[in-house]
Write an enzyme that holds these catalytic residues in place. Structure first.
Site, PDB file in Angstrom:
ATOM      1  N   HIS A 101      -2.628  -3.021  -3.447  1.00 58.91           N
ATOM      2  CA  HIS A 101      -4.010  -2.802  -3.016  1.00 58.91           C
ATOM      3  C   HIS A 101      -4.929  -2.653  -4.226  1.00 58.91           C
ATOM      4  O   HIS A 101      -6.080  -3.107  -4.221  1.00 58.91           O
ATOM      5  CB  HIS A 101      -4.068  -1.565  -2.124  1.00 58.91           C
ATOM      6  CG  HIS A 101      -5.277  -1.527  -1.239  1.00 58.91           C
ATOM      7  ND1 HIS A 101      -5.535  -0.486  -0.385  1.00 58.91           N
ATOM      8  CD2 HIS A 101      -6.307  -2.392  -1.072  1.00 58.91           C
ATOM      9  CE1 HIS A 101      -6.663  -0.708   0.267  1.00 58.91           C
ATOM     10  NE2 HIS A 101      -7.148  -1.865  -0.137  1.00 58.91           N
ATOM     11  N   GLU A 154       2.283  -0.797   4.695  1.00 60.58           N
ATOM     12  CA  GLU A 154       1.983   0.584   4.297  1.00 60.58           C
ATOM     13  C   GLU A 154       3.299   1.335   4.122  1.00 60.58           C
ATOM     14  O   GLU A 154       4.179   1.288   4.994  1.00 60.58           O
ATOM     15  CB  GLU A 154       1.141   1.286   5.352  1.00 60.58           C
ATOM     16  CG  GLU A 154      -0.292   0.795   5.439  1.00 60.58           C
ATOM     17  CD  GLU A 154      -1.204   1.430   4.405  1.00 60.58           C
ATOM     18  OE1 GLU A 154      -0.708   2.252   3.608  1.00 60.58           O
ATOM     19  OE2 GLU A 154      -2.409   1.104   4.401  1.00 60.58           O
ATOM     20  N   ASP A 188      -3.474   2.312  -5.124  1.00 58.02           N
ATOM     21  CA  ASP A 188      -2.137   2.170  -4.539  1.00 58.02           C
ATOM     22  C   ASP A 188      -1.616   0.741  -4.734  1.00 58.02           C
ATOM     23  O   ASP A 188      -2.403  -0.190  -4.862  1.00 58.02           O
ATOM     24  CB  ASP A 188      -2.141   2.542  -3.048  1.00 58.02           C
ATOM     25  CG  ASP A 188      -3.143   1.744  -2.218  1.00 58.02           C
ATOM     26  OD1 ASP A 188      -4.299   1.606  -2.646  1.00 58.02           O
ATOM     27  OD2 ASP A 188      -2.770   1.270  -1.127  1.00 58.02           O
ATOM     28  N   THR A 209       0.453   5.135   1.712  1.00 60.40           N
ATOM     29  CA  THR A 209      -0.417   5.735   2.723  1.00 60.40           C
ATOM     30  C   THR A 209      -1.256   6.881   2.179  1.00 60.40           C
ATOM     31  O   THR A 209      -2.350   7.143   2.675  1.00 60.40           O
ATOM     32  CB  THR A 209       0.423   6.268   3.897  1.00 60.40           C
ATOM     33  OG1 THR A 209       1.319   7.276   3.394  1.00 60.40           O
ATOM     34  CG2 THR A 209       1.209   5.142   4.548  1.00 60.40           C
ATOM     35  N   HIS A 220       0.845  -1.194   0.000  1.00 67.62           N
ATOM     36  CA  HIS A 220       0.000   0.000   0.000  1.00 67.62           C
ATOM     37  C   HIS A 220       0.882   1.247   0.000  1.00 67.62           C
ATOM     38  O   HIS A 220       2.008   1.204   0.492  1.00 67.62           O
ATOM     39  CB  HIS A 220      -0.858   0.089   1.263  1.00 67.62           C
ATOM     40  CG  HIS A 220      -1.679  -1.102   1.572  1.00 67.62           C
ATOM     41  ND1 HIS A 220      -3.022  -1.165   1.332  1.00 67.62           N
ATOM     42  CD2 HIS A 220      -1.351  -2.305   2.132  1.00 67.62           C
ATOM     43  CE1 HIS A 220      -3.500  -2.328   1.734  1.00 67.62           C
ATOM     44  NE2 HIS A 220      -2.500  -3.049   2.224  1.00 67.62           N
TER      45      HIS A 220
END
Length: 815
Positions: free
Chosen positions: A178, A116, A188, A46, A44
């Site tokens: 993601h 993340e 992302d 953020t 991912h």
């Protein structure tokens, strides 16, 4: 910041204490039948800085992830040295994936580890579009993605290697973004995420160069079908359904795939390079699934050519004896055709028959026999035909293996107007009285039973000079005067084209518009069908005034450029109502339908209808942009006196202020679409529109030319279930519900259309009647103030249509 980590340590300590209290007598016996919980590693970004990320991922009530990797250049990151933060133990469930799907599994939080990475793209949505579309890959969204911090990626690679060691069930294809597992919600880690760098470090999947080249060469020659690409995406892992349509879900999924494996070309379009990368990946990682995909590819490639549907050369155009024969003896070698008493002909193209018995309306034709091979024979049917339906029967073809082709052309118009000089005296009196009172001019044509009963011109084609003064000598109207048909363009250009394409099986009105115009997506466009545009139930407002910056959607919808206008129509014009929630007669619907014709045919709308419909019928004065095609202004009925300025009440860029003659009045068509539009722009004469109305009364053809199949015509003119005054595009009399247009006498089956400039058409199959009234009602002074005004020509009965139509019916029916 320390508070966050103390809270985490407290939770970990509590867990340890609970475990130590378990003193049950448990003996371990390891089964061989198990697998690890974690199957996927999800990357991912953020989209927010470090400080906000900690708040979002650590504070109660938010989301979470197993790991967070900051970046060095983030001013909210407090430490000098970059480090990895573990937020959730790998054995625990973190809330990072949300609603998701990969390789047959849903809700991946239970089966994945999430990382993340602090990276902050800049994403904006267009201000002029609705907020109802939430897709991450829509044309109304712009994202600028920054590069990742190289130090971040170094840490990510080392962390990922350790995760893979601890979780051996994570395969290369189980390392995803993601956006891969939720393509319509997320974008992302974005197109700048270094997937290939991770692959070179032993993390994740990538294709081999030789393999992608192999498939690219193959797919350049013969692209895979959209359904096969959808299937291959599903095989690889994406949660996509085979629809055969380039719907929003497919566009989002293809975009996600491209961001992962082709980040230099994220278009959402399943082109040959995208398909090649996809198949190269399946080849490498799912070889057991490849054979089925390729077998399907070869099968579809073999059957790929579209079926060519040739329209007939006449209402009967068939070989006898019929090849497809029924087991019911007396239904074979028979046909029905339309004719008028004392008219019609039969054409026999012999193949190898020597003789045959041919019957029309039960009477055997006296024709010279024996036939000679490969010779044509033409005979009049004037002694055999009657008004309406006529029968054809062919028997006793000899020798038994002989055959012949029989054609019976559609009826053509004949001019009988000279015999009806007094029949329409009341109509003449009404129109002439309006002319005396100031109405500009008109041409009226009445067609009954295949005959032109009336073809008359009234008043003047032009009476005002540029600037608004009366001409010293007005230009008289003639029966050959050419008129701006305005919205009758919708029927006699766009609808005829659509009906022809459907007859040739090149169009299905029940398919989504995006099936033919793939760019037409976002904000609910994927749900709109072609028939929604035809019935004006798609949800568009009546019009968008592209030609002026002072339009209700704002300056971003200003366009006096054809290509820009088409882009706005395809991707920007918002809906003002839900699909099928409200019927709103809209020019936007037909602008899109005109573009759809162009996309299917591969040529411009004017070229298609002029070359493929009008010219084969002998129609030469029915055109778009006539002044660009050799016509002169003097051949046309004039429309507005002061251009499109409404008597100098309106202003916009490049506004015309001279008398319009031979230029389409409609501003959207003229300024924004170059004079060629699906809703307006067609010019014609009463006589040539008469040919087209007779074609429709003939149920699809004229002479030896079939344009529309009968079943398609029936579909287009039948009443819409929601409102019987509408068909597919056509307006309908519908038991007197549109008396202002069709008058009180029209049969329930009557259909036609009107045009803003002052044109009206009525086609009544029950009475075998067509009425064409073309006027230049707008070539008149405008009365009223700057906000409330009207053309004086529209105040006359002739300019209101219904009275003229009513008197024509009386003249015909009261004979």
């Amino acid at each position: 910041m320390q508070w966050h980590w103390k809270k985490i340590l407290v939770h970990v300590g509590l867990g340890t204490s609970l475990l130590s209290c378990s003193l049950l007598p448990i003996e371990q016996m390891q089964s061989h039948n198990y697998s690890h919980r974690v199957k996927f590693l999800v990357m991912h970004f953020t989209a927010i800085d470090y400080e906000k990320s900690v708040t979002a991922l650590v504070d109660e009530g938010g989301l979470s992830s197993h790991y967070l990797i900051p970046e060095r250049f983030d001013t909210s990151y407090p430490d000098d040295k970059l480090k990895i933060l573990q937020l959730v133990d790998e054995n625990e469930r973190a809330w990072h994936a949300g609603s998701s799907f990969w390789q047959g599994r849903e809700e991946l939080n239970d089966q994945s580890i999430g990382i993340e990475i602090v990276n902050v793209p800049t994403c904006k949505r267009a201000k002029t579009t609705s907020n109802t579309s939430k897709t991450e890959h829509g044309v109304n969204r712009l994202c600028l993605f920054p590069d990742y911090d190289p130090k971040q990626i170094e840490l990510l690679i080392e962390l990922s290697k350790q995760i893979l060691e601890r979780n051996p069930d994570i395969s290369p294809t189980g390392i995803v973004g993601h956006s891969d597992i939720a393509p319509s919600r997320k974008n992302d880690p974005g197109p700048r995420f270094p997937w290939y760098q991770l692959y070179k470090a032993g993390i994740g999947a990538w294709y081999d160069n030789d393999t992608i080249n192999h498939y690219w060469q193959m797919f350049n020659d013969a692209p895979p079908s959209l359904t096969l690409v959808q299937r291959a995406l599903r095989v690889y892992g994406y949660g996509i359904t085979e629809t055969g349509q380039l719907d929003q879900s497919t566009l989002d999924t293809v975009s996600a795939f491209q961001m992962h494996f082709l980040p230099w070309t994220v278009t959402g379009q399943p082109d040959s390079k995208t398909a090649a990368a996809l198949f190269a990946l399946v080849d490498k990682y799912f070889p057991n699934k490849l054979q089925g995909l390729m077998a399907r590819y070869q099968k579809e490639k073999i059957v790929k050519p579209d079926t060519v549907v040739n329209l007939s050369h006449g209402q009967i155009d068939k070989v006898f004896p019929e090849v497809d024969r029924s087991s019911r003896q007396w239904v074979n070698d028979r046909a029905l055709f339309k004719a008028y008493k004392g008219r019609g002909e039969i054409i026999i193209d012999n193949v190898d028959a020597e003789s045959a018995d041919i019957f029309v309306n039960g009477q055997k034709l006296n024709i010279t026999q024996p036939f000679k091979p490969y010779q044509r024979y033409q005979y009049s049917l004037s002694r055999r035909t009657r008004n309406g339906e006529n029968t054809l029967r062919v028997e006793n073809i000899l020798p038994e293996d002989g055959s012949l082709n029989i054609k019976i052309p559609y009826p053509r118009l004949i001019d009988a107007s000279a015999k009806n000089t007094t029949r329409f005296s009341e109509v003449d009196e009404l129109i002439n009285e309006d002319i005396k009172q100031g109405f500009p001019g008109a041409v009226l044509m009445v067609i009954k039973d295949g005959k032109i009963l009336k073809h008359s011109a009234y008043g003047v084609a032009r009476k005002y000079a540029d600037g608004g003064a009366l001409l010293t000598q007005a230009v008289p109207m003639t029966t050959d005067t050419i008129f701006d048909l305005a919205s009758n363009t919708k029927m006699f250009a766009t609808n005829l084209a659509l009906m022809k394409l459907m007859s040739e099986q090149k169009l299905d009105v029940t398919k989504p518009v995006g099936f033919y115009l793939p760019e037409y997506r976002g904000q609910g466009r994927e749900t709109r069908l072609v028939e929604d545009l035809l019935t004006h139930t798609a949800g568009y407002a009546p019009q968008v005034r592209f030609f002026t910056k002072d339009n209700n959607l704002g300056p971003n919808f200003y366009s006096q450029n054809t290509e820009r206008t088409k882009r706005l129509l395809l991707t920007k014009v918002p809906f003002t109502a839900a699909r099928n929630a409200k019927r709103m007669y809209s020019d936007t619907d037909y602008m899109l339908l005109g573009m759809l014709v162009e996309r299917i045919t591969g040529t411009s709308l004017d070229t298609y209808v002029e070359q493929q419909i009008y010219r084969p019928l002998g129609i030469t004065h029915t055109v778009f942009n006539p002044l660009q095609k050799g016509f002169s202004k003097q051949q046309f009925a004039a429309t507005e006196i002061h251009g499109t300025s409404r008597g100098k009440r309106v202003e916009h860029d490049n506004i015309r202020t001279y008398v319009l003659q031979g230029e389409v009045h409609d501003e959207k068509a003229f300024y924004s679409l170059g004079g060629v539009a699906g809703h307006a722009g067609l010019f014609s004469t009463a006589k040539e529109i008469g040919v087209l109305t007779q074609l429709l009364l003939n149920r699809g053809g004229y002479g030896e030319k079939q344009v529309v199949k009968q079943g398609v015509l029936d579909l287009f003119v039948k009443p819409d279930e929601g409102d019987g005054t509408f068909g597919l595009g056509w307006r309908r009399a519908s038991n007197g519900n549109l008396k202002w247009h069709f008058g009180p006498y029209a049969s329930p089956s009557a259909y036609g259309h009107t045009g803003w400039t002052g044109t009206v058409t009525v086609i009544d199959p029950q009475h075998d009647l067509a009425i064409i009234l073309l006027t230049n009602a707008r070539h008149s002074q405008i009365e009223g103030d700057d906000k409330h005004y009207e053309f004086s020509g529209k105040k006359f009965e002739t300019g209101k249509y219904g009275s003229v139509v009513s008197l024509v019916y009386e003249a015909v029916l009261n004979k």
